[in-house]
Design a protein around this motif. Sequence first.
Motif, short mmCIF file in Angstrom:
data_model
loop_
_atom_site.label_atom_id
_atom_site.label_comp_id
_atom_site.label_asym_id
_atom_site.label_seq_id
_atom_site.Cartn_x
_atom_site.Cartn_y
_atom_site.Cartn_z
N LYS A 49 103.79 105.10 -21.28
CA LYS A 49 102.53 104.84 -20.83
C LYS A 49 102.99 103.37 -20.01
O LYS A 49 102.69 103.51 -18.85
CB LYS A 49 100.48 104.89 -20.92
N VAL A 50 102.98 102.41 -21.06
CA VAL A 50 104.03 101.46 -20.40
C VAL A 50 104.67 101.09 -19.95
O VAL A 50 105.18 100.57 -18.85
CB VAL A 50 103.74 100.71 -21.72
N LEU A 51 105.74 102.09 -20.92
CA LEU A 51 107.12 103.00 -19.65
C LEU A 51 107.04 102.89 -18.76
O LEU A 51 108.14 103.73 -17.64
CB LEU A 51 108.45 103.52 -20.74
N GLY A 52 105.89 103.74 -18.12
CA GLY A 52 106.11 105.28 -16.77
C GLY A 52 105.95 106.10 -17.29
O GLY A 52 107.12 106.72 -16.22
N ARG A 53 106.73 106.16 -18.41
CA ARG A 53 107.18 107.54 -18.59
C ARG A 53 106.33 108.62 -19.12
O ARG A 53 105.09 108.76 -19.55
CB ARG A 53 108.14 108.22 -19.76
N HIS A 54 106.45 109.79 -18.46
CA HIS A 54 105.47 111.70 -19.02
C HIS A 54 106.14 112.61 -19.80
O HIS A 54 105.77 113.30 -20.53
CB HIS A 54 105.26 112.03 -17.76
N GLU A 55 107.60 112.49 -20.34
CA GLU A 55 107.93 113.18 -21.34
C GLU A 55 108.08 112.44 -22.70
O GLU A 55 108.41 111.36 -22.39
CB GLU A 55 110.13 113.86 -20.16
N ASN A 56 107.60 113.36 -23.57
CA ASN A 56 108.08 112.67 -25.11
C ASN A 56 109.27 113.26 -25.57
O ASN A 56 109.59 113.70 -26.76
CB ASN A 56 106.60 113.42 -25.70
N ARG A 57 110.32 111.58 -25.43
CA ARG A 57 111.07 112.99 -25.92
C ARG A 57 112.02 110.48 -26.69
O ARG A 57 111.23 109.50 -26.13
CB ARG A 57 112.58 112.67 -24.36
N ARG A 58 113.38 110.81 -26.19
CA ARG A 58 113.66 109.27 -27.52
C ARG A 58 113.84 108.70 -25.86
O ARG A 58 114.80 108.92 -25.37
CB ARG A 58 114.41 109.51 -28.25
N TYR A 59 113.34 106.93 -26.24
CA TYR A 59 114.67 106.28 -24.82
C TYR A 59 114.93 105.17 -25.40
O TYR A 59 114.61 105.12 -26.69
CB TYR A 59 113.23 105.93 -24.03
N VAL A 60 115.98 104.46 -24.39
CA VAL A 60 115.96 103.72 -25.19
C VAL A 60 115.90 102.14 -25.40
O VAL A 60 115.69 101.92 -26.18
CB VAL A 60 117.76 103.36 -24.35
N ASP A 61 114.00 102.29 -24.72
CA ASP A 61 113.57 101.01 -24.62
C ASP A 61 111.90 101.33 -25.49
O ASP A 61 111.22 100.64 -25.00
CB ASP A 61 113.11 101.04 -23.03
N ILE A 62 112.19 102.42 -26.36
CA ILE A 62 111.42 102.34 -27.31
C ILE A 62 112.25 101.90 -28.50
O ILE A 62 112.94 103.34 -29.04
CB ILE A 62 111.28 103.47 -27.38
N ILE A 63 112.22 101.37 -29.69
CA ILE A 63 112.27 101.00 -31.59
C ILE A 63 111.58 101.30 -31.74
O ILE A 63 110.17 100.22 -31.73
CB ILE A 63 112.85 99.17 -30.68
#
Length: 314
Positions: A49-63
């Motif tokens: 929600k913070v990143l404005g994403r909807h799909e639960n997958r790996r993102y570079v900006d999630i550490i």
Amino acid sequence: MSFGNIIGHELIKEQIQNSIETGNFSHAHLIIGEDGLGKSLIAKETTLKVLGRHENRRYVDIIEWRVLKNKQSIGVNEVRDIIKEVNKKPYEGDKKVIIVYEAHKMTMEAQNAFLKTIEEPPKGVTIILLSESLELVLETIRSRCQIHKLRRLNDKEIEAYILREYSDIEKEQIKSVTAFSEGIPGRCKIFLEDDSFKEIRNIILKILFTVYKKQPSKIKEYESFFYKYKDQWNEILNCFISYIRDIMIYKDIGKKEIVINSDKIEDLIELSNIYSFKKLNKIVDIITETREKLDRRVNSILVFDLMLLKMQEV
């Protein structure tokens, strides 16, 4: 995934959702709760929600940062590596989230080293700490975080979780799983899927029969069992107590529907016929004494040997 798919913790989910939507979401958060309560699920959904994403997958900006496999704690060197990640600019957008699992395992020195970063992270960076204990987190860290305390789920919520995750479960088994879970969804998986726990439940029933028959040579055969599961001593003792509770209730009332461990009902009925209330109460006292010794980190194998010998003597 969405908050709507996470059962329980309604107030916390609503507070997080509202603060993100109104732009009042803090840059540092501390999610407190026992293992299996859903800290990771809350953290992951919050992050999306913070990143404005909807799909639960790996993102570079999630550490995501966990205790290293060869370590028992998170030390200063690991925290320095986390801080380096915090200070790197977001890659896909203008926001970045750092999730630190088992934050209660950070040493005091590591927490102190992390303090300034938690207090003033770079713009666009959110830090989420997950911890099983509030007391193990320094007050100086706590005071700089928005704290979310997860509570155990009620029976209705646990039953909803069980039916959603195990739609083919038999109705009579739901009661057993709900009771074992003690309000913690993660414990449902242990009960239904963990082969080691299934073995523990089966062996403890055998032990209760063996103890009554007073067969010292047979008792010695269980040493390998206790050694194998020495790190799960709490589950072993809880299982003993759960069975004894059922035996005493059935012995007193004689109704199968009140028994928690309904999948073991025939064995429990047989045990209720051979054990007296006096003996069962003495066994409960022995288990309580055993738990106290194990809490003091006395040698578990010796403690279990002594426990079985005392049980035979009642």
